[in-house]
Design a protein around this motif. Structure first.
Motif, PDB file in Angstrom:
ATOM      1  N   ASN A   1       0.843  -1.192   0.000  1.00  0.00           N
ATOM      2  CA  ASN A   1       0.000   0.000   0.000  1.00  0.00           C
ATOM      3  C   ASN A   1       0.884   1.251   0.000  1.00  0.00           C
ATOM      4  O   ASN A   1       2.028   1.216   0.446  1.00  0.00           O
ATOM      5  CB  ASN A   1      -0.939   0.018   1.209  1.00  0.00           C
TER       6      ASN A   1
ATOM      7  N   LEU B   1      -6.888   3.460  -1.308  1.00  0.00           N
ATOM      8  CA  LEU B   1      -6.239   2.149  -1.317  1.00  0.00           C
ATOM      9  C   LEU B   1      -6.888   1.227  -2.351  1.00  0.00           C
ATOM     10  O   LEU B   1      -6.199   0.555  -3.121  1.00  0.00           O
ATOM     11  CB  LEU B   1      -6.324   1.502   0.066  1.00  0.00           C
TER      12      LEU B   1
ATOM     13  N   ASN C   1       0.718  -6.464   3.338  1.00  0.00           N
ATOM     14  CA  ASN C   1       0.334  -5.587   4.428  1.00  0.00           C
ATOM     15  C   ASN C   1       1.360  -5.642   5.548  1.00  0.00           C
ATOM     16  O   ASN C   1       1.491  -6.657   6.239  1.00  0.00           O
ATOM     17  CB  ASN C   1      -1.042  -5.979   4.983  1.00  0.00           C
TER      18      ASN C   1
ATOM     19  N   ILE D   1      -3.668  -2.076   6.043  1.00  0.00           N
ATOM     20  CA  ILE D   1      -4.692  -2.334   5.020  1.00  0.00           C
ATOM     21  C   ILE D   1      -5.791  -3.124   5.721  1.00  0.00           C
ATOM     22  O   ILE D   1      -5.630  -4.325   5.984  1.00  0.00           O
ATOM     23  CB  ILE D   1      -4.135  -3.142   3.843  1.00  0.00           C
TER      24      ILE D   1
END
Length: 375
Positions: A177, A188, A205, A214
């Motif tokens: 991300n 996102l 993540n 996330i």
């Protein structure tokens, strides 16, 4: 303009002559383009995709040599985040890299992450990045799945790198991300949607590095894509359980939790740093069923590796094992002498035969390390 008409359908329409001042050249545009543009206050405004609609199309190929589906990626249990070794001037040491890759394949790793955090992708130019992905595919793509880390905090860069990665044959992409700048939850989703259409994708993540989690609603939304292979999850096993209960494929991103994640929480496997050093034992941990005694035996090594931010411990360990040169790209520096002595003792406890390479493990002197600031 007559020369432009030879290039195809977009310029074959009748042309339109624009007003001009005395002594200036005559400019002509296709009528369908000129109709969408105006002279405003004596200045020409550019066309808005008038000639080529939807021109930002992904670079797709019909070649099927390395074409892989998301389902193929979902089945991988041991994926190694492979180390990138260096020559004394800071360039890639491809001979050492190839040796590392061969040891992963021989010991049962099913996939590799190229240019991830462990591989120091953040210290690479994009040219280096794509070259290493292409080299890995060309040399080893028939024996192991090559997952290129083409993520970025810039959606534009992530799109461009992912196009190039799939063009050189990688089997899947790893996407993080947007870090530092962060974004909203809607942002996102849009960021991941922009890259998911290109091919099989693992979402990564790791809030400790990005500064932003996330959350599950984002993963559930983007998991509707056929190219969504799964999630590398570093938050913990409760989060992994939440995803596996929803039939979303997850790999543990924490070597210290991966045994329990695999056998107690439904994780498909692990994306591992430790498997750079002991791929055979990590394979046994992921394939051989629940084995708490082996997991406990490996914990001192795992704790040693991650006491400082990854990949500092791994880089030091591989140099001590003699499988890479003791070269560090700054800002990474080797572990201090006391920690290097500690590693030698850990290797003896687990057994040198379980580690990569054939040389005796040794304590490297401080003056043997090369720190490279320009590379």
């Amino acid at each position: 303009m007559s020369s432009l008409r030879s290039y195809g359908v977009f310029f074959r329409d009748a042309t339109f002559q624009l007003p001009r001042s005395a002594g200036s050249a005559t400019f002509q545009l296709p009528c369908h383009a000129a109709a969408n543009n105006k002279w405003t206050n004596g200045r020409w405004s550019c066309p808005q995709a008038a000639i080529i609609p939807n021109f930002h199309l992904p670079m797709r190929s019909l070649e099927v040599k390395n074409r892989t589906s998301a389902e193929d990626i979902k089945s991988l249990r041991l994926i190694t985040a492979i180390k990138t070794p260096y020559l004394p001037d800071g360039r890639f040491d491809l001979e050492a890299y190839d040796t590392l890759m061969q040891m992963q394949i021989l010991n049962g790793a099913e996939g590799v992450i190229v240019g991830g955090t462990t591989g120091e992708g953040h210290l690479m130019s994009w040219d280096e990045h794509i070259m290493l992905i292409g080299h890995t595919v060309n040399c080893f793509g028939g024996s192991i799945k090559v997952i290129g880390n083409t993520g970025s905090n810039s959606t534009r860069e992530a799109i461009h790198a992912t196009e190039q990665g799939f063009a050189v044959g990688m089997h899947a992409a790893l996407h993080i991300n947007p870090y530092y700048g962060k974004t909203s939850l809607e942002g996102l989703v849009s960021h991941f949607d922009a890259v998911l259409s290109m091919g099989p994708t693992i979402i990564y993540n790791v809030p400790s590095r990005t500064g932003q989690d996330i959350p599950p609603p984002v993963i559930h939304t983007v998991s509707q894509s056929a190219n969504m292979a799964g999630v590398k999850e570093c938050v913990g096993n409760d989060r992994i359980q939440e995803y596996t209960d929803s039939e979303i494929v997850v790999w543990s991103g924490n070597d210290d939790q991966c045994h329990d994640a695999r056998w107690g929480y439904g994780a498909t496997g692990v994306i591992s740093v430790t498997s750079n050093l002991i791929p055979g034992l990590m394979h046994k941990l992921m394939f051989g069923g629940k084995n708490t005694s082996l997991n406990s035996k490996l914990m001192p090594l795992v704790e040693w590796l991650f006491r400082e931010p990854n990949p500092i411990g791994l880089n030091t360990a591989l140099a001590q094992l003699g499988v890479v040169r003791p070269v560090f790209r700054l800002p990474y520096v080797p572990l201090p002498l006391a920690r290097r002595v500690e590693f030698v003792n850990i290797v003896k406890e687990i057994g040198r035969e379980n580690f990569v390479g054939e040389k005796d493990v040794r304590v490297i002197d401080d003056d043997e390390f090369i720190l490279v600031g320009r590379y």
